[in-house]
Enzyme design. Sequence first.
Site, PDB file in Angstrom:
ATOM      1  CE  LYS A 133      -4.082  -2.158   2.216  1.00  0.00           C
ATOM      2  NZ  LYS A 133      -5.031  -2.171   3.126  1.00  0.00           N
ATOM      3  N   GLY A 138       0.413   0.363   5.810  1.00  0.00           N
ATOM      4  CA  GLY A 138      -0.509   1.120   5.286  1.00  0.00           C
ATOM      5  C   GLY A 138      -2.093   1.191   5.663  1.00  0.00           C
ATOM      6  CD  GLU A 179      14.816   1.707  15.266  1.00  0.00           C
ATOM      7  OE1 GLU A 179      13.932   0.836  14.666  1.00  0.00           O
ATOM      8  OE2 GLU A 179      15.368   1.364  16.517  1.00  0.00           O
TER       9      GLU A 179
END
Length: 216
Positions: free
Chosen positions: A47, A115, A140
């Site tokens: 996505k 996504g 991160e």
Amino acid sequence: FNYWFLKYSISGQYKHIEIKKKDLNKEIKTILNQKNICGLNITIPFKEEIIPHLDSLDEHSKKIGAVNCVSKGGKKLEGMNTDWIGFLESIKWQEEHNLPKITKKDTAIVIGYGGSAKAVIYSLSKMGFKKIRVFNRSYEKISKLTNIIPHKLRELERHFKEGDLIVNTIPINFHKELKLELPKKTVVDNVGATGHGFDAVYNYNTFFWYIFKAYL
């Protein structure tokens, strides 16, 4: 889709094509250039990766940063996101069918940051949640985001009870693969409980299935 094509005598066919992640950039170009394709859906894990292959994005997919629907008009490819609408409509359906409403919107918890998660976060913001805590395997990736409160996935154990709405977006078996020590009685520990859970994945044997099994 095939049901609606048949019902309204539309000449079309809906089918799926599986692509390995390492082959996306090569194979997607061939797929998108096929003359008989007028659109396609994009699902996990592409996505976000599909965006560089598109000519334009609608306003929502721009803000979300993920696309699940591509429309082909001539030689132009437009990316759209309908995941956020689907999430809101699911909540709306629940409330319209006399299921418990989400009345408390202090904290939403989102597990994962792919996504689908981005679309869910977009929806939660529109729903008016004061805090959105996101727990991800790769800290991160979310550490510098300003629209959410980022967490390492392991920290979910400490914040689980805080969620007025908990949304899982990663399709893994939490019990076998992560071995998180989650509370066994939290969301549904009494009739007056106010917590809500939403599994935005295909594999039923994932997060809330594990939580549910704790009561069996």
